[in-house]
Design a protein around this motif. Structure first.
Motif, PDB file in Angstrom:
ATOM      1  N   TYR A  17       7.796   7.771  -5.691  1.00  0.00           N
ATOM      2  CA  TYR A  17       7.929   9.202  -5.985  1.00  0.00           C
ATOM      3  C   TYR A  17       8.728   9.974  -4.942  1.00  0.00           C
ATOM      4  O   TYR A  17       8.909  11.185  -5.078  1.00  0.00           O
ATOM      5  N   ASP A  18       9.206   9.293  -3.913  1.00  0.00           N
ATOM      6  CA  ASP A  18      10.038   9.959  -2.908  1.00  0.00           C
ATOM      7  C   ASP A  18      11.497   9.905  -3.371  1.00  0.00           C
ATOM      8  O   ASP A  18      12.145   8.860  -3.328  1.00  0.00           O
ATOM      9  N   GLU A  19      12.014  11.034  -3.805  1.00  0.00           N
ATOM     10  CA  GLU A  19      13.354  11.048  -4.405  1.00  0.00           C
ATOM     11  C   GLU A  19      14.487  10.916  -3.392  1.00  0.00           C
ATOM     12  O   GLU A  19      15.656  10.887  -3.762  1.00  0.00           O
ATOM     13  N   ASN A  20      14.153  10.828  -2.099  1.00  0.00           N
ATOM     14  CA  ASN A  20      15.194  10.514  -1.123  1.00  0.00           C
ATOM     15  C   ASN A  20      15.705   9.084  -1.280  1.00  0.00           C
ATOM     16  O   ASN A  20      16.780   8.761  -0.803  1.00  0.00           O
ATOM     17  N   TYR A  21      14.909   8.245  -1.912  1.00  0.00           N
ATOM     18  CA  TYR A  21      15.288   6.846  -2.077  1.00  0.00           C
ATOM     19  C   TYR A  21      15.690   6.586  -3.523  1.00  0.00           C
ATOM     20  O   TYR A  21      14.895   6.786  -4.438  1.00  0.00           O
TER      21      TYR A  21
ATOM     22  N   SER B 152      12.617   0.324 -13.432  1.00  0.00           N
ATOM     23  CA  SER B 152      12.144  -1.059 -13.582  1.00  0.00           C
ATOM     24  C   SER B 152      11.400  -1.522 -12.328  1.00  0.00           C
ATOM     25  O   SER B 152      10.444  -2.285 -12.415  1.00  0.00           O
ATOM     26  N   MET B 153      11.806  -1.051 -11.170  1.00  0.00           N
ATOM     27  CA  MET B 153      11.127  -1.410  -9.932  1.00  0.00           C
ATOM     28  C   MET B 153       9.731  -0.787  -9.905  1.00  0.00           C
ATOM     29  O   MET B 153       8.745  -1.444  -9.541  1.00  0.00           O
ATOM     30  N   ALA B 154       9.650   0.466 -10.308  1.00  0.00           N
ATOM     31  CA  ALA B 154       8.351   1.141 -10.379  1.00  0.00           C
ATOM     32  C   ALA B 154       7.427   0.389 -11.339  1.00  0.00           C
ATOM     33  O   ALA B 154       6.228   0.208 -11.082  1.00  0.00           O
ATOM     34  N   TYR B 155       7.989  -0.056 -12.447  1.00  0.00           N
ATOM     35  CA  TYR B 155       7.208  -0.832 -13.404  1.00  0.00           C
ATOM     36  C   TYR B 155       6.663  -2.100 -12.754  1.00  0.00           C
ATOM     37  O   TYR B 155       5.483  -2.449 -12.910  1.00  0.00           O
ATOM     38  N   CYS B 156       7.508  -2.795 -12.007  1.00  0.00           N
ATOM     39  CA  CYS B 156       7.077  -4.046 -11.356  1.00  0.00           C
ATOM     40  C   CYS B 156       5.949  -3.813 -10.357  1.00  0.00           C
ATOM     41  O   CYS B 156       5.021  -4.617 -10.266  1.00  0.00           O
ATOM     42  N   PHE B 157       6.041  -2.727  -9.611  1.00  0.00           N
ATOM     43  CA  PHE B 157       4.963  -2.436  -8.660  1.00  0.00           C
ATOM     44  C   PHE B 157       3.633  -2.270  -9.406  1.00  0.00           C
ATOM     45  O   PHE B 157       2.590  -2.759  -8.977  1.00  0.00           O
ATOM     46  N   MET B 158       3.681  -1.555 -10.531  1.00  0.00           N
ATOM     47  CA  MET B 158       2.445  -1.333 -11.285  1.00  0.00           C
ATOM     48  C   MET B 158       1.958  -2.626 -11.935  1.00  0.00           C
ATOM     49  O   MET B 158       0.763  -2.878 -12.014  1.00  0.00           O
TER      50      MET B 158
ATOM     51  N   LYS C 239       0.823  -1.222   0.000  1.00  0.00           N
ATOM     52  CA  LYS C 239       0.000   0.000   0.000  1.00  0.00           C
ATOM     53  C   LYS C 239       0.858   1.275   0.000  1.00  0.00           C
ATOM     54  O   LYS C 239       0.373   2.349  -0.337  1.00  0.00           O
ATOM     55  N   ASP C 240       2.109   1.174   0.391  1.00  0.00           N
ATOM     56  CA  ASP C 240       2.984   2.356   0.403  1.00  0.00           C
ATOM     57  C   ASP C 240       3.911   2.433  -0.803  1.00  0.00           C
ATOM     58  O   ASP C 240       4.717   3.365  -0.926  1.00  0.00           O
ATOM     59  N   ALA C 241       3.810   1.444  -1.700  1.00  0.00           N
ATOM     60  CA  ALA C 241       4.838   1.300  -2.735  1.00  0.00           C
ATOM     61  C   ALA C 241       4.899   2.491  -3.700  1.00  0.00           C
ATOM     62  O   ALA C 241       5.984   2.974  -4.026  1.00  0.00           O
ATOM     63  N   MET C 242       3.756   2.984  -4.141  1.00  0.00           N
ATOM     64  CA  MET C 242       3.813   4.049  -5.141  1.00  0.00           C
ATOM     65  C   MET C 242       4.264   5.375  -4.522  1.00  0.00           C
ATOM     66  O   MET C 242       4.935   6.180  -5.186  1.00  0.00           O
ATOM     67  N   LYS C 243       3.940   5.585  -3.263  1.00  0.00           N
ATOM     68  CA  LYS C 243       4.446   6.773  -2.568  1.00  0.00           C
ATOM     69  C   LYS C 243       5.988   6.712  -2.495  1.00  0.00           C
ATOM     70  O   LYS C 243       6.677   7.714  -2.704  1.00  0.00           O
ATOM     71  N   PHE C 244       6.489   5.539  -2.214  1.00  0.00           N
ATOM     72  CA  PHE C 244       7.940   5.302  -2.166  1.00  0.00           C
ATOM     73  C   PHE C 244       8.588   5.614  -3.529  1.00  0.00           C
ATOM     74  O   PHE C 244       9.658   6.222  -3.599  1.00  0.00           O
TER      75      PHE C 244
ATOM     76  N   ASN D  76       5.584  22.911 -22.726  1.00  0.00           N
ATOM     77  CA  ASN D  76       5.627  22.463 -21.335  1.00  0.00           C
ATOM     78  C   ASN D  76       5.689  20.954 -21.230  1.00  0.00           C
ATOM     79  O   ASN D  76       5.076  20.249 -22.024  1.00  0.00           O
ATOM     80  N   VAL D  77       6.418  20.508 -20.231  1.00  0.00           N
ATOM     81  CA  VAL D  77       6.455  19.081 -19.921  1.00  0.00           C
ATOM     82  C   VAL D  77       6.114  18.907 -18.435  1.00  0.00           C
ATOM     83  O   VAL D  77       6.328  19.812 -17.636  1.00  0.00           O
ATOM     84  N   VAL D  78       5.569  17.749 -18.104  1.00  0.00           N
ATOM     85  CA  VAL D  78       5.210  17.418 -16.720  1.00  0.00           C
ATOM     86  C   VAL D  78       6.177  16.337 -16.244  1.00  0.00           C
ATOM     87  O   VAL D  78       6.411  15.363 -16.963  1.00  0.00           O
ATOM     88  N   LYS D  79       6.714  16.501 -15.062  1.00  0.00           N
ATOM     89  CA  LYS D  79       7.660  15.492 -14.580  1.00  0.00           C
ATOM     90  C   LYS D  79       6.934  14.235 -14.100  1.00  0.00           C
ATOM     91  O   LYS D  79       5.970  14.320 -13.345  1.00  0.00           O
ATOM     92  N   ILE D  80       7.399  13.084 -14.551  1.00  0.00           N
ATOM     93  CA  ILE D  80       6.873  11.804 -14.048  1.00  0.00           C
ATOM     94  C   ILE D  80       7.693  11.348 -12.839  1.00  0.00           C
ATOM     95  O   ILE D  80       7.157  10.989 -11.808  1.00  0.00           O
ATOM     96  N   GLY D  81       8.999  11.373 -12.958  1.00  0.00           N
ATOM     97  CA  GLY D  81       9.834  10.951 -11.827  1.00  0.00           C
ATOM     98  C   GLY D  81      11.301  10.901 -12.197  1.00  0.00           C
ATOM     99  O   GLY D  81      11.666  11.059 -13.365  1.00  0.00           O
ATOM    100  N   SER D  82      12.139  10.687 -11.176  1.00  0.00           N
ATOM    101  CA  SER D  82      13.580  10.534 -11.395  1.00  0.00           C
ATOM    102  C   SER D  82      14.018   9.155 -10.919  1.00  0.00           C
ATOM    103  O   SER D  82      13.666   8.745  -9.813  1.00  0.00           O
ATOM    104  N   PHE D  83      14.783   8.503 -11.748  1.00  0.00           N
ATOM    105  CA  PHE D  83      15.227   7.145 -11.437  1.00  0.00           C
ATOM    106  C   PHE D  83      16.712   7.019 -11.748  1.00  0.00           C
ATOM    107  O   PHE D  83      17.290   7.889 -12.400  1.00  0.00           O
ATOM    108  N   TYR D  84      17.289   5.938 -11.278  1.00  0.00           N
ATOM    109  CA  TYR D  84      18.695   5.663 -11.568  1.00  0.00           C
ATOM    110  C   TYR D  84      18.771   4.357 -12.346  1.00  0.00           C
ATOM    111  O   TYR D  84      17.880   3.523 -12.244  1.00  0.00           O
ATOM    112  N   SER D  85      19.849   4.183 -13.094  1.00  0.00           N
ATOM    113  CA  SER D  85      19.963   2.931 -13.844  1.00  0.00           C
ATOM    114  C   SER D  85      21.362   2.355 -13.748  1.00  0.00           C
ATOM    115  O   SER D  85      22.314   3.058 -13.411  1.00  0.00           O
TER     116      SER D  85
END
Lengths: 192, 192
Positions: free
Chosen positions: A169-173, A178-184, A162-167, B112-121
């Motif tokens: 979008y939290d850029e501290n982590y 690919s992980m976000a994709y798996c959650f969805m 239940k907390d996965a999608m909030k996680f 304009n663009v809307v941000k989806i998120g930031s990820f690392y690879s």
């Protein structure tokens, strides 16, 4: 995780078992071109869903390549949150490799995994193939505390579904798309 | 796309502007360790949704790093299907960079663009940061045919939204998990 990183030195990379830089020279439609690349191992990873905890089991670990890119002011410099994963360097199948990695990294004995898909990453310079699996785990499958082998220092991280999608979008982590994709993928498959 | 690749030679990578291999030596909890990495540019990419076509606009291009990993028997050796994207090497913002890339690669003038998120690879060896945006486009915004600049040879590829997830699971098409994530992000945001 109480890890201290000290005495960092950046030096020239010698011949490496893991990263092999090369240049590809070629003709595209008759025109001479070149491109710089690195050869790396393909990899496998797995989305682990823990039934009793209703949580995904991720791994948290220190990643030198991420540490080098971050400044001192970030919350957990160099630490990443990842799917349990491993490289294909043992001459065994993708399924066998990921089942071994699950045991080594988080201590669960899994018999079967379901394939989610195969993707490529870092097209511009590496193009490694990553095959992603899914597996359900529960407490009866837990055999040891995990943590990895050799010099690995891998910490399990349970993230409530239940907390996965909030996680995400939290850029501290630090995490991969690919992980976000798996959650969805999980939400679409099991929560509808 | 009718591209011929010939006279391929793999040579030693000289000093490169794009890939900088290095070794990080450090002490973790007092223990001496090292890790081999490459420094690469961070990047931006964008999920483009074309309103009239009800399609995502992707780019198809030849990627040497992928060509080298594939065998001759694949359908389109070395070609990838990607989000429109670019590296951050111009000293301008992420938003400005992606707006420029959209114009250069596919010929649309986006404001304009809307941000989806930031990820690392590629945590294990590179750890590049990828920021992903979303933008809507339509025919009135089309200014030229696109294709990229310099030596780029980028082909637009319209993928109907209704066919997107089937495309994700068709392994004949090389793609990143981040693209699959974006498709699901779009479905969740706009199709419920």
């Amino acid at each position: 995780m109480d890890t201290t990183i000290k005495n960092v030195k950046i030096t020239k990379m010698p011949e490496s078992n893991f990263i092999k830089p090369f240049r590809m020279e070629f003709e595209r439609d008759g025109k001479a071109m070149h491109w710089d690349c690195v050869k790396v191992h393909d990899s496998v990873s797995v989305l682990l869903y823990h039934e009793e905890k209703e949580a995904f089991l991720l791994v948290k670990q220190f990643r030198p390549a991420v540490w080098c890119r971050q400044k001192e002011d970030v919350l957990e410099r160099g630490f990443t949150y990842e799917l349990c994963a491993g490289i294909l360097d043992k001459g065994i199948s993708e399924e066998e490799t990921i089942i071994e990695e699950i045991y080594e990294e988080v201590g669960y004995k899994v018999e079967n995994v379901v394939k989610i898909g195969s993707f490529y990453s870092s097209f511009g310079f590496a193009g490694g193939k990553q095959t992603i699996f899914y597996a359900k785990i529960n407490e009866s499958m837990k055999k040891w505390k995990g943590g990895g082998i050799d010099n690995e220092q891998i910490e399990p991280f349970y993230l409530l579904v239940k907390d996965a999608m909030k996680f995400v979008y939290d850029e501290n982590y630090v995490k991969a798309a690919s992980m976000a994709y798996c959650f969805m993928w999980f939400n679409e498959r099991f929560k509808k």
